[in-house]
Design a protein around this motif. Structure first.
Motif, PDB file in Angstrom:
ATOM      1  N   UNK A 325       0.827  -1.209   0.000  1.00  0.00           N
ATOM      2  CA  UNK A 325       0.000   0.000   0.000  1.00  0.00           C
ATOM      3  C   UNK A 325       0.860   1.258   0.000  1.00  0.00           C
ATOM      4  N   UNK A 326       1.966   1.268   0.717  1.00  0.00           N
ATOM      5  CA  UNK A 326       2.830   2.447   0.711  1.00  0.00           C
ATOM      6  C   UNK A 326       3.497   2.618  -0.649  1.00  0.00           C
ATOM      7  N   UNK A 327       3.912   1.508  -1.259  1.00  0.00           N
ATOM      8  CA  UNK A 327       4.535   1.599  -2.591  1.00  0.00           C
ATOM      9  C   UNK A 327       3.568   2.172  -3.610  1.00  0.00           C
ATOM     10  N   UNK A 328       2.344   1.677  -3.614  1.00  0.00           N
ATOM     11  CA  UNK A 328       1.370   2.139  -4.601  1.00  0.00           C
ATOM     12  C   UNK A 328       1.041   3.613  -4.420  1.00  0.00           C
ATOM     13  N   UNK A 329       0.850   4.059  -3.183  1.00  0.00           N
ATOM     14  CA  UNK A 329       0.514   5.462  -2.944  1.00  0.00           C
ATOM     15  C   UNK A 329       1.674   6.388  -3.300  1.00  0.00           C
ATOM     16  N   UNK A 330       2.879   5.990  -2.945  1.00  0.00           N
ATOM     17  CA  UNK A 330       4.033   6.813  -3.293  1.00  0.00           C
ATOM     18  C   UNK A 330       4.194   6.893  -4.808  1.00  0.00           C
TER      19      UNK A 330
END
Length: 343
Positions: A325-330
Motif C-alpha cells: 500500500x505504501x509503494x502504490x501510494x508513493x
C-alpha cells in the motif's frame, strides 16, 4: 553473554501472507542490524519453496528490543531472499525500497490505522454464545465491561510496542465488540511498514498470553457490522505545504486504471468490506471528498481549512501488506505531483 534474537518474516501464504518467526541464539549484542547474521529456513513449509529445493534465506533489515523476553534480547524483522541472494518473489519490501528511493526527495510520510478483532474460540470476544450483542455503535471508544472487551490485551500490546521503540501514536476501541485499532506513524514508507509488521507480530504474540486470538479479517462478522480496515494517511512535502498538491494527489488516484490497480492490491476479501455501507465506498467506484467517510479518499476538514496537510485512503483492508500500500501510494501520487511540477 548470549542473547535471544527472534527472527521474524512474512511467508508466502495466499491470498494473505502470514507472519513466521524462530529464535536464534547469538553470542553478544549487535551494534547495528547489518551485523546480524543471515539465516535460513525451510521454505517448503511456508509456501515459499518446493521440497526438492527448499532453502530460503533470512536477511535482517530491522531490529528492536524484545519487550516480551526483555534484557538484551531483540526482535529481528527479515526480508526473504533466494539462495543466490536475490529477493524472493514473496518479498514485497524489496519493491518498496526501489520506489521509496526514487521519490525520497518528496519526503513522503505515512500513518496507518490498523484495525483488528479479538476472537475467543470461534466467536468475536464479547459476543454471547449462540447469539449477537447489541447493535454496533456504542462500543466505539467506549468504556465499561458491558461494552469493552479485551482492554487488558490491548494495554499489554501497547506497552510492548512502546518498549520496543515503535512509532505507535494511539489506540481506540472500534464499533464492534472485541474490535480495536492502533495507529503507527507518521513515518517514512519503509519505517512505517517495517514497524507495522513488528506491531502485528507483537499483537499476535501478546494475545497468546491471554488465550485469545487476533485476526485481520476484513469482514470478521457478516451482516450489519463494520469491517476492519487499515486506513492509510499519506502526505508529501508539497501536500504539507499547499492544497493544490492535495487535490493533485486525490485526482491521480482516480485516473484511468489506478482505482482498480490499487484496490486489487489492498487486501484479500476487499469486496466483502467495501460495499458502500458501514463507512465505506463501493470497491468498484472511486471518489474523494472533504470529511467524507463514505468516500474512497477523505480529505480531513482541518486540511481544507488550513489549506495543506494529508489525505486518508480509506480503502485498504486490515489484512493489507503495508509494503504494497505504501509503494502504490508513493508511486501514483508522487509521479503525478512530479508531472504537475508540484514538488
Amino acid at each position: 553473554m548470549t542473547i535471544k534474537a527472534e527472527y521474524i518474516w512474512i511467508d508466502g501464504t495466499a491470498p494473505t501472507a502470514k507472519l513466521r518467526s524462530k529464535t536464534k541464539i547469538l553470542t553478544g549484542p549487535a551494534a547495528d542490524v547489518s551485523e546480524l547474521p543471515i539465516w535460513g529456513f525451510d521454505g517448503s513449509s511456508t509456501n515459499q519453496a518446493e521440497g526438492h529445493a527448499s532453502d530460503c534465506v533470512l536477511k535482517p533489515v530491522y531490529t528492536c528490543p524484545d519487550p516480551i523476553r526483555g534484557g538484551g534480547d531483540v526482535l529481528v524483522l527479515c526480508e526473504v531472499l533466494n539462495t543466490d541472494m536475490t529477493p524472493h518473489p514473496s518479498n514485497t519490501r524489496a519493491q518498496l525500497v526501489e520506489v521509496a528511493e526514487k521519490f525520497a526527495a518528496q519526503e513522503p510520510i505515512f500513518g496507518i490505522e490498523q484495525e483488528y478483532t479479538f476472537f475467543d474460540g470461534d466467536r468475536p470476544l464479547g459476543f454471547p454464545a449462540g447469539g449477537f450483542p447489541a447493535p454496533q455503535g456504542g462500543y466505539y471508544c467506549g468504556v465499561g465491561s458491558d461494552e469493552i472487551h479485551g482492554r487488558d490485551v490491548v494495554e499489554a500490546h501497547l506497552e510492548h510496542c512502546l518498549q520496543a521503540g515503535l512509532g505507535i501514536s494511539g489506540i481506540n476501541a472500534e464499533v464492534m465488540p472485541g474490535q480495536w485499532e492502533f495507529q503507527v506513524g507518521p513515518l517514512a514508507p519503509l519505517e512505517v511498514a517495517d514497524q507495522l509488521w513488528i506491531a502485528r507480530w507483537l499483537l499476535y504474540r501478546t494475545a497468546e498470553d491471554f488465550d485469545v486470538s487476533a485476526t485481520l479479517d476484513p469482514k470478521p462478522v457478516k451482516g450489519d457490522w463494520n469491517g476492519a480496515g487499515a486506513h492509510t494517511n499519506f502526505s508529501t512535502k508539497a501536500m504539507r505545504e499547499g492544497y493544490d498538491a492535495i487535490i493533485t494527489a486525490c485526482e491521480s488516484l482516480g485516473e484511468g486504471s489506478k482505482p482498480l490497480d490499487h484496490v486489487k492490491n489492498y487486501g484479500a476479501g476487499i469486496d466483502d468490506r467495501l460495499t458502500g455501507l458501514h463507512e465505506t465506498a463501493p470497491w468498484n467506484e472511486y471518489s474523494y471528498g472533504v470529511s467524507d467517510r463514505g468516500a474512497s479518499v477523505r480529505i480531513p476538514w482541518q486540511v481544507e481549512k488550513d489549506g495543506k496537510g494529508y489525505i486518508e485512503d480509506r480503502r485498504p483492508n486490515a489484512n493489507v501488506d503495508p509494503y504494497v500500500v505504501t509503494r502504490l501510494l508513493v508511486d501514483t501520487c508522487c509521479s503525478a505531483l512530479e508531472k504537475a511540477g508540484q514538488v
